[in-house]
Design a protein around this motif. Structure first.
Motif, PDB file in Angstrom:
ATOM      1  N   THR A 141      -4.933   4.296   2.256  1.00  0.00           N
ATOM      2  CA  THR A 141      -5.827   3.469   3.060  1.00  0.00           C
ATOM      3  C   THR A 141      -7.012   4.342   3.435  1.00  0.00           C
ATOM      4  O   THR A 141      -6.835   5.463   3.920  1.00  0.00           O
ATOM      5  CB  THR A 141      -5.140   2.944   4.325  1.00  0.00           C
TER       6      THR A 141
ATOM      7  N   THR B  19       0.376   7.763   1.345  1.00  0.00           N
ATOM      8  CA  THR B  19       1.799   7.851   1.073  1.00  0.00           C
ATOM      9  C   THR B  19       1.946   8.362  -0.353  1.00  0.00           C
ATOM     10  O   THR B  19       1.303   7.849  -1.271  1.00  0.00           O
ATOM     11  CB  THR B  19       2.499   6.490   1.212  1.00  0.00           C
TER      12      THR B  19
ATOM     13  N   PHE C  87       4.125  11.197   4.040  1.00  0.00           N
ATOM     14  CA  PHE C  87       3.176  10.354   4.760  1.00  0.00           C
ATOM     15  C   PHE C  87       2.135  11.269   5.390  1.00  0.00           C
ATOM     16  O   PHE C  87       2.475  12.149   6.180  1.00  0.00           O
ATOM     17  CB  PHE C  87       3.893   9.541   5.840  1.00  0.00           C
ATOM     18  N   LEU C  88       0.875  11.092   5.001  1.00  0.00           N
ATOM     19  CA  LEU C  88      -0.233  11.885   5.533  1.00  0.00           C
ATOM     20  C   LEU C  88      -1.171  10.935   6.257  1.00  0.00           C
ATOM     21  O   LEU C  88      -1.561   9.906   5.708  1.00  0.00           O
ATOM     22  CB  LEU C  88      -1.009  12.573   4.412  1.00  0.00           C
ATOM     23  N   ALA C  89      -1.555  11.294   7.466  1.00  0.00           N
ATOM     24  CA  ALA C  89      -2.463  10.443   8.233  1.00  0.00           C
ATOM     25  C   ALA C  89      -3.537  11.300   8.877  1.00  0.00           C
ATOM     26  O   ALA C  89      -3.374  12.509   9.043  1.00  0.00           O
ATOM     27  CB  ALA C  89      -1.696   9.675   9.303  1.00  0.00           C
ATOM     28  N   GLY C  90      -4.641  10.666   9.209  1.00  0.00           N
ATOM     29  CA  GLY C  90      -5.707  11.372   9.911  1.00  0.00           C
ATOM     30  C   GLY C  90      -6.414  12.416   9.067  1.00  0.00           C
ATOM     31  O   GLY C  90      -6.924  13.393   9.603  1.00  0.00           O
ATOM     32  N   GLN C  91      -6.444  12.221   7.762  1.00  0.00           N
ATOM     33  CA  GLN C  91      -7.090  13.201   6.887  1.00  0.00           C
ATOM     34  C   GLN C  91      -8.595  12.939   6.843  1.00  0.00           C
ATOM     35  O   GLN C  91      -9.044  11.936   6.304  1.00  0.00           O
ATOM     36  CB  GLN C  91      -6.476  13.156   5.487  1.00  0.00           C
ATOM     37  N   THR C  92      -9.334  13.860   7.425  1.00  0.00           N
ATOM     38  CA  THR C  92     -10.789  13.740   7.525  1.00  0.00           C
ATOM     39  C   THR C  92     -11.415  15.066   7.109  1.00  0.00           C
ATOM     40  O   THR C  92     -10.723  16.041   6.839  1.00  0.00           O
ATOM     41  CB  THR C  92     -11.226  13.455   8.976  1.00  0.00           C
TER      42      THR C  92
ATOM     43  N   SER D 196      -5.399   7.759   4.965  1.00  0.00           N
ATOM     44  CA  SER D 196      -3.964   7.703   5.239  1.00  0.00           C
ATOM     45  C   SER D 196      -3.277   7.553   3.882  1.00  0.00           C
ATOM     46  O   SER D 196      -3.641   6.667   3.098  1.00  0.00           O
ATOM     47  CB  SER D 196      -3.662   6.527   6.152  1.00  0.00           C
TER      48      SER D 196
ATOM     49  N   LYS E  14       0.203  16.153  10.668  1.00  0.00           N
ATOM     50  CA  LYS E  14      -0.656  15.766   9.538  1.00  0.00           C
ATOM     51  C   LYS E  14       0.163  15.209   8.391  1.00  0.00           C
ATOM     52  O   LYS E  14      -0.351  14.489   7.548  1.00  0.00           O
ATOM     53  CB  LYS E  14      -1.481  16.958   9.055  1.00  0.00           C
TER      54      LYS E  14
ATOM     55  N   GLU F  62     -11.876   8.493   6.842  1.00  0.00           N
ATOM     56  CA  GLU F  62     -10.532   9.017   7.141  1.00  0.00           C
ATOM     57  C   GLU F  62      -9.565   8.401   6.147  1.00  0.00           C
ATOM     58  O   GLU F  62      -9.729   7.252   5.752  1.00  0.00           O
ATOM     59  CB  GLU F  62     -10.140   8.646   8.565  1.00  0.00           C
TER      60      GLU F  62
ATOM     61  N   TYR G 258     -10.449   4.543   5.666  1.00  0.00           N
ATOM     62  CA  TYR G 258     -11.158   3.996   6.815  1.00  0.00           C
ATOM     63  C   TYR G 258     -12.593   4.498   6.754  1.00  0.00           C
ATOM     64  O   TYR G 258     -12.827   5.706   6.765  1.00  0.00           O
ATOM     65  CB  TYR G 258     -10.497   4.443   8.122  1.00  0.00           C
TER      66      TYR G 258
END
Length: 106
Positions: A56, A103, A12-17, A101, A3, A99, A58
């Motif tokens: 970003t 930084t 860096f964080l991604a897939g945060q839902t 993403s 995560k 979702e 989504y």
């Protein structure tokens, strides 16, 4: 899948839902839950939303943009705005509407 990844003083964080739970079914609820998860991860890493650099977003449907943006504006620090873009995307689970993403700096 991680995560959050740290590289020097960058996070860096991604897939945060949201969790996708039935009680988080509106875009406002999902944005609020996902941003709360981001807050928690940043805090754990010794950072905060005041150190966001880039986000970003989504969206499942761009028709949700205005409602998502209100929830975003209620959360983000107006004195420390990151660069941001929003795109329409097919997300991993059908119940997910948004979702993130991220930084950030530490």
């Amino acid at each position: 899948m991680s995560k959050m990844v740290r590289a020097g003083n960058l996070l860096f964080l991604a897939g945060q839902t949201s969790s996708g739970a039935p009680e988080a079914h509106t875009i406002e609820e999902q944005v609020t839950e996902a941003l709360g998860r981001i807050d928690a991860l940043l805090e754990h890493a010794g950072s905060s939303k005041q150190h966001l650099l880039s986000v970003t977003i989504y969206l499942k449907d761009m028709a949700l943009f205005d409602r998502m943006n209100v929830a975003w504006q209620n959360w983000v620090d107006p004195q420390h705005l990151p660069v941001r873009c929003t795109v329409q995307a097919t997300l991993g689970l059908p119940e997910l509407l948004v979702e993130f993403s991220v930084t950030a700096a530490t």
